[in-house]
Write a protein that holds these residues in place. Structure first.
Motif, mmCIF file in Angstrom:
data_model
loop_
_atom_site.group_PDB
_atom_site.id
_atom_site.type_symbol
_atom_site.label_atom_id
_atom_site.label_comp_id
_atom_site.label_asym_id
_atom_site.label_seq_id
_atom_site.Cartn_x
_atom_site.Cartn_y
_atom_site.Cartn_z
ATOM 1 N N LEU A 80 -11.198 -0.373 15.214
ATOM 2 C CA LEU A 80 -9.858 -0.356 15.859
ATOM 3 C C LEU A 80 -9.008 -1.267 15.122
ATOM 4 O O LEU A 80 -9.372 -2.267 14.148
ATOM 5 N N PRO A 81 -7.641 -0.747 14.966
ATOM 6 C CA PRO A 81 -6.713 -1.611 14.105
ATOM 7 C C PRO A 81 -6.609 -3.250 14.921
ATOM 8 O O PRO A 81 -6.842 -3.064 16.104
ATOM 9 N N LEU A 82 -6.602 -4.051 13.969
ATOM 10 C CA LEU A 82 -6.654 -5.305 14.545
ATOM 11 C C LEU A 82 -5.346 -5.707 15.664
ATOM 12 O O LEU A 82 -5.597 -6.107 16.648
ATOM 13 N N TYR A 135 -13.273 -2.114 5.512
ATOM 14 C CA TYR A 135 -12.794 -1.640 6.884
ATOM 15 C C TYR A 135 -11.869 -2.693 7.374
ATOM 16 O O TYR A 135 -10.861 -2.527 8.131
ATOM 17 N N ARG A 136 -12.257 -4.163 7.083
ATOM 18 C CA ARG A 136 -11.238 -5.017 7.854
ATOM 19 C C ARG A 136 -9.872 -4.828 6.892
ATOM 20 O O ARG A 136 -8.747 -5.224 7.698
ATOM 21 N N ALA A 137 -9.733 -4.916 5.978
ATOM 22 C CA ALA A 137 -8.378 -4.780 5.070
ATOM 23 C C ALA A 137 -7.709 -3.483 5.659
ATOM 24 O O ALA A 137 -6.564 -3.798 5.792
ATOM 25 N N LEU A 138 -8.285 -2.189 5.848
ATOM 26 C CA LEU A 138 -7.565 -1.255 6.278
ATOM 27 C C LEU A 138 -7.250 -1.218 7.798
ATOM 28 O O LEU A 138 -6.187 -0.742 7.996
ATOM 29 N N SER A 139 -8.011 -1.883 8.529
ATOM 30 C CA SER A 139 -7.744 -2.337 9.989
ATOM 31 C C SER A 139 -6.503 -3.179 10.341
ATOM 32 O O SER A 139 -5.993 -3.050 11.247
ATOM 33 N N ASN A 140 -6.125 -3.946 9.282
ATOM 34 C CA ASN A 140 -4.915 -4.430 9.485
ATOM 35 C C ASN A 140 -3.357 -3.817 9.300
ATOM 36 O O ASN A 140 -2.586 -4.217 9.579
ATOM 37 N N GLN A 141 -3.510 -2.524 8.730
ATOM 38 C CA GLN A 141 -2.544 -1.598 8.738
ATOM 39 C C GLN A 141 -2.420 -1.110 10.305
ATOM 40 O O GLN A 141 -3.413 -0.687 10.897
ATOM 41 N N PRO A 142 -1.237 -1.264 10.890
ATOM 42 C CA PRO A 142 -0.864 -1.063 12.009
ATOM 43 C C PRO A 142 -1.276 0.709 12.454
ATOM 44 O O PRO A 142 -1.197 1.381 11.642
ATOM 45 N N HIS A 143 -1.807 0.901 13.619
ATOM 46 C CA HIS A 143 -2.174 2.287 14.204
ATOM 47 C C HIS A 143 -3.291 3.000 13.277
ATOM 48 O O HIS A 143 -3.385 4.144 13.289
ATOM 49 N N ALA A 367 -6.148 -4.450 -2.893
ATOM 50 C CA ALA A 367 -4.972 -4.158 -2.505
ATOM 51 C C ALA A 367 -4.269 -2.848 -2.774
ATOM 52 O O ALA A 367 -3.836 -2.037 -1.937
ATOM 53 N N PRO A 368 -4.592 -2.260 -4.175
ATOM 54 C CA PRO A 368 -4.294 -1.155 -4.423
ATOM 55 C C PRO A 368 -4.781 0.063 -3.652
ATOM 56 O O PRO A 368 -4.160 1.146 -3.481
ATOM 57 N N VAL A 369 -6.154 -0.107 -3.157
ATOM 58 C CA VAL A 369 -6.630 1.009 -2.426
ATOM 59 C C VAL A 369 -5.989 0.942 -0.980
ATOM 60 O O VAL A 369 -5.525 2.013 -0.393
ATOM 61 N N GLN A 370 -5.559 0.134 -0.550
ATOM 62 C CA GLN A 370 -5.007 -0.285 0.749
ATOM 63 C C GLN A 370 -3.335 0.400 0.523
ATOM 64 O O GLN A 370 -3.344 1.093 1.651
ATOM 65 N N LEU A 371 -3.053 0.101 -0.478
ATOM 66 C CA LEU A 371 -1.623 0.568 -0.708
ATOM 67 C C LEU A 371 -1.677 2.003 -0.895
ATOM 68 O O LEU A 371 -0.750 2.702 -0.507
#
Length: 380
Positions: A80-82, A135-143, A367-371
């Protein structure tokens, strides 16, 4: 003299072992165990059913199973998103951590929902190494909900891995997400290393379900053509036979590199490679197929974003250069370190991002992957 003699004997021993090792790897069972390394994992002392032990918030991760058309049972996670966890903390705390009901309700009720379907590399399980950091880094993105799966034979999943089988597994997870009512334009397919081959194959299987480049049993009997928001490939390779000519285990031990100057030997060994994973050909077919889908059905989706670290000691950046050339018909010129991005303009955009750092596995947490995920969903 004793040291020199010992060193010489060791060198002779190592050299004599090489042809024996190559010969042994022509055995299908040994070859697939070496390629997928699915029996090498920390599941013996790490309980993947306790996600909090990997740094997640309580009730943020729900383990579940996905069934495949050929009757394998795959172990999967829904993260889930955080922000969603924070907003529903009490309700989640009162629910069974293995019950999917509430997490799926939270996903379906969010009008801004985004889904990242993650395909990991070889070896390990869904929670191995740097994967949980991703997964944790991506889950910081809303929704943004993350779904990931252990391929057949990996972790707690049943079966044994094959190229055809992993494509079936990838499609099974995508079908599961689609069955929840999530539109393709709200789904990003993310793959790293071996997962890039799975992600590309899965993307092609939906963009062109009857492609000759796919195992026939990897597609549905009544296929429906569709493309997703984006396919993001991190540390990819053009094909397995081509990769093995430069690949070094742990960055040190060569696989087929000593044979690369003998085309005859390379051809002989290549004939025995069971799972070739022709990602370059499949990505080229995907770009053509996605470009042929009417714009009214894609809503700007279907683009490809490739990221690769220059200091990757497992898969060289040259593999991405070759992949780009095969997918677009263009060569990437030698890129100075100050230049990071190359784009292929057209109906389907293929974007390449060269990173100076990240190595092979850790890069997917950067971060570039999250971006790249953020840009895919926000169209920037």
């Amino acid at each position: 003299m004793g040291v020199l003699k010992s060193g010489s004997l060791f060198l002779i021993f190592a050299v004599s072992l090489y042809p024996v090792s190559v010969l042994l790897l022509t055995n299908p069972w040994l070859q697939r165990h070496a390629l997928y390394a699915h029996k090498i994992h920390s599941g013996f002392w790490h309980d993947v059913n306790k996600p909090e032990s990997f740094g997640f918030a309580a009730h943020q991760v729900t383990p579940f199973n996905v069934s495949t058309p050929d009757n394998e049972v795959l172990y999967a996670w829904h993260i889930l998103p955080l922000a969603t966890v924070a907003a529903n903390r009490d309700a989640l705390a009162a629910s069974d951590p293995l019950d999917q009901t509430l997490p799926l309700q939270l996903l379906k009720s969010d009008p801004k929902v985004r889904v990242v379907i993650n395909f990991h590399g070889n070896a390990g399980h869904v929670a191995q190494g740097w994967r949980t950091d991703t997964y944790r880094a991506l889950s910081n993105q809303p929704h943004t909900h993350i779904f990931t799966v252990d391929y057949r034979g990996f972790g707690r999943s049943t079966g044994s891995p094959t190229e055809q089988g992993l494509i079936i597994d990838g499609r099974a997870l995508v079908h599961y997400v689609l069955s929840l009512g999530i539109r393709p334009s709200r789904i990003v397919i993310l793959g790293q290393s071996l997962g890039t081959a799975v992600a590309t194959s899965v993307g092609l299987s939906f963009a062109h379900p009857t492609s000759d480049l796919l195992p026939q049993t990897a597609t549905d009997e009544s296929p429906k053509q569709m493309v997703f928001r984006s396919i993001i490939l991190v540390a990819p390779f053009s094909s397995l036979p081509d990769l093995l000519l430069s690949y070094r285990i742990g960055g040190l031990i060569p696989v087929l590199a000593p044979l690369r100057h003998s085309p005859f030997l390379v051809r002989m060994i290549s004939k025995h490679i069971l799972d070739t994973w022709p990602t370059g050909l499949r990505l080229s077919a995907y770009v053509s197929s996605a470009a042929a889908v009417p714009a009214s059905k894609t809503n700007g989706a279907g683009n490809v974003h490739i990221l690769h670290a220059r200091d990757d000691q497992d898969i060289a950046f040259a593999q991405t250069e070759k992949l780009f050339a095969m997918a677009t018909g263009r060569e990437i010129e030698v890129l100075p370190l100050g230049k990071r991005d190359v784009e292929m303009q057209g109906k389907v955009k293929v974007r390449v991002e060269m990173l100076e750092y990240g190595m092979h596995n850790r890069v997917v947490t950067y971060a570039p992957v999250q971006l790249a995920v953020m840009r895919a969903f926000e169209g920037i």
